[in-house]
Design an enzyme around this catalytic site. Structure first.
Site, PDB file in Angstrom:
ATOM      1  N   LYS A   1       0.839  -1.207   0.000  1.00  0.00           N
ATOM      2  CA  LYS A   1       0.000   0.000   0.000  1.00  0.00           C
ATOM      3  C   LYS A   1       0.866   1.246   0.000  1.00  0.00           C
ATOM      4  O   LYS A   1       0.391   2.339  -0.217  1.00  0.00           O
ATOM      5  CB  LYS A   1      -0.972  -0.021   1.171  1.00  0.00           C
ATOM      6  CG  LYS A   1      -0.344   0.084   2.530  1.00  0.00           C
ATOM      7  CD  LYS A   1      -1.434   0.121   3.580  1.00  0.00           C
ATOM      8  CE  LYS A   1      -0.832  -0.040   4.958  1.00  0.00           C
ATOM      9  NZ  LYS A   1      -1.794  -0.349   5.969  1.00  0.00           N
TER      10      LYS A   1
HETATM   11  N1  GLU Z   1      -5.904   1.570   9.313  1.00  0.00           N
HETATM   12  C1  GLU Z   1      -5.450   0.226   9.109  1.00  0.00           C
HETATM   13  C2  GLU Z   1      -4.842   0.128   7.721  1.00  0.00           C
HETATM   14  O1  GLU Z   1      -5.114   0.973   6.893  1.00  0.00           O
HETATM   15  C3  GLU Z   1      -6.639  -0.699   9.239  1.00  0.00           C
HETATM   16  C4  GLU Z   1      -6.321  -2.037   9.694  1.00  0.00           C
HETATM   17  C5  GLU Z   1      -7.577  -2.794  10.085  1.00  0.00           C
HETATM   18  O2  GLU Z   1      -8.399  -3.017   9.200  1.00  0.00           O
HETATM   19  O3  GLU Z   1      -7.701  -3.126  11.261  1.00  0.00           O
HETATM   20  O4  GLU Z   1      -4.078  -0.754   7.452  1.00  0.00           O
END
Ligand code: GLU
Length: 504
Positions: free
Chosen positions: A258
């Site tokens: 990402k």
């Molecule tokens: N904010 C986290 C991420 O973008 C989310 C992780 C989750 O889904 O618990 O990776």
């Protein structure tokens, strides 16, 4: 392990707004959304923006836009973690009162020195609990004096923590030895007066619990977080959701992350980048739905209603998914040809307009502009795989050729008698009424007969003169949509060009 039937299905997508929505993130959102749709559940959007330095409103806007473009409309939210601080603070207080967390005063330098010592002595470099051993009076005194500290969670000394996981179940990956975990940090450094922000694992658990999340689907990189999160759920006495940690996405044997930026303009990793390149929403959803998921059906075209019916956690694969650009393009081309044509036309329009082509002006008066645009898009649709390819494919309808394909010039224009032939065609077409395919074909066949020329001998130079190209959709379709005046103008222009560029 699969869906917990005792809880209403509530799922969430919880992006951190530190960049655009990545195709991998979109897959996570899609699988959550599908699970909700399929089980009459609720799909919640939560923006995890507690990292104030890296979170931006622009990124939030872009993520929301991309989700909406994909059609992944959320039923609740967006909730913003930055607006939920009070809730997290209450939960911290509760755990502190219950003796489940404690303040730890070590500076980052001290922790690093301790870590190195542990490594040198071949010990697991987990926190040594020095602050937990401090006498209560000393802790109170240091807190009152405004010393900086982080909150740490007291992990049980023994036993193990199991992550209830659908995909990795059975694998040793889901069993975590508590003794090896270390008392993890749940807040940034702060003082009693100015507390540090709670961290991801903590906020995530508080939110998932308060939002009644029954099932968490997310990337594999969060599996080890899940163990810590399970401990937090247990500490609060909240029900633990079921987890599904999705396998990695690989492209050319490299992990897609990402954090990847849109480095290669031809193959962006962002949803918005693909949209801007003319990938269709339907194809994108279809394509990402197959990343790590397999269906019993042979073909790989799954419109979203078929997906909703057939998606199933049991279809998810443990092995890494392969991101195949050719498949994505193939699916895009399939949807281009199979979506309702009016719909495709509406989507091509902005690309045509961005290229500076005024389709309302370019349409011959004898054609309605809307119908004309739909027709010419139809003429080139087999040659286009992306919306962004239409302006170039259709350019000859908007701009008369100023040069001609070199191969055509040598093989076609430089044949004996072509200038005269172009003149004769122009004359014949001037008299062809109505200016329709059938009438033109008739007129040019008659001209061919009169001149003793096969049809190809006439069609080739006319096509080259009208389009600048040696290949095009059906010649008479093209001529009809250029309109009589424009066709005559182009024939005359080609003749003049030939006169000034004779065969040498
Ligand atoms: N904010 C986290 C991420 O973008 C989310 C992780 C989750 O889904 O618990 O990776």
């Amino acid at each position: 392990m699969s869906i917990n039937p005792t809880r209403p299905m509530r799922v969430r997508f919880a992006p951190s707004p530190t960049g655009f929505l990545h195709l991998g993130g979109a897959r996570t959102a899609l699988f959550n959304w599908l699970l909700a749709k399929q089980n009459n559940g609720v799909f919640i959007l939560r923006i995890e923006d507690t990292d104030a330095e890296r979170s931006t409103e622009e990124s939030t806007g872009q993520i929301l836009d991309s989700l909406q473009w994909l059609g992944l409309q959320w039923d609740e939210g967006p909730y913003f973690q930055s607006q939920r601080l009070e809730l997290y603070r209450e939960h911290i207080e509760r755990l502190y009162k219950e003796g489940k967390i404690y303040p730890a005063f070590e500076s980052p330098e001290e922790l690093e020195a301790e870590r190195e010592r542990a490594l040198a002595e071949k010990r697991n470099p987990i926190y040594n609990r020095a602050s937990l051993r401090l006498p209560k009076e000393e802790v109170d005194r240091r807190l009152a004096a405004g010393e900086r500290f982080v909150w740490r969670f007291k992990v049980p000394d023994e036993g193990h923590t199991d992550v209830p996981e659908t995909l990795m179940s059975g694998a040793a990956d889901c069993k975590f030895e508590n003794a090896a975990m270390g008392d993890f940090v749940i807040s940034r450094a702060g003082t009693m007066k100015e507390p540090g922000w709670p961290l991801y694992n903590f906020c995530c658990v508080v939110d998932d619990a308060l939002m009644g999340i029954s099932h968490v689907i997310r990337g594999q990189e969060h599996l080890s977080n899940a163990a810590r999160q399970v401990l937090l759920y247990q500490a609060f006495g909240y029900p633990v959701p079921t987890f599904t940690h999705l396998p990695l996405i690989m492209k050319n044997n490299k992990k897609m992350s990402k954090r990847d930026k849109d480095a290669d303009p031809a193959f962006p990793v962002s949803v918005s980048g693909r949209r801007d390149l003319g990938y269709l929403q339907e194809a994108t959803v279809n394509f990402i739905s197959l990343l790590g998921c397999s269906y019993p059906m042979e073909e790989e075209i799954f419109p979203v209603d078929v997906l909703i019916k057939n998606f199933n956690l049991d279809r998810l694969q443990k092995s890494n998914a392969n991101f195949d650009e050719d498949k994505y393009l193939f699916q895009n081309a399939w949807y281009l040809r199979n979506l309702p044509r009016e719909d495709v036309v509406e989507r091509v329009k902005p690309f045509i307009e961005a290229a500076g082509y005024d389709w309302e002006r370019a349409a011959p008066v004898s054609h309605g502009a809307e119908k004309w645009l739909a027709d010419i898009i139809g003429l080139e649709i087999e040659r286009c795989k992306l919306l962004s390819e239409f302006p170039a494919a259709l350019s000859y309808f908007f701009i008369a050729p100023s040069e001609y394909e070199q191969r055509g010039v040598t093989k076609i224009f430089h044949n004996e008698g072509v200038p005269e032939l172009l003149d004769a065609v122009a004359e014949a077409l001037l008299l062809t009424t109505p200016f329709t395919k059938e009438a033109m074909e008739d007129a040019l066949r008659r001209l061919g007969d009169a001149k003793g020329l096969g049809f190809g001998k006439i069609a080739q130079p006319v096509r080259l003169a009208a389009t600048g190209r040696t290949a095009s959709p059906g010649l008479f379709d093209v001529l009809e949509h250029l309109g009589r005046e424009e066709v005559i103008r182009r024939l005359v222009k080609a003749k003049e060009w030939l006169q000034s560029n004779p065969k040498t």
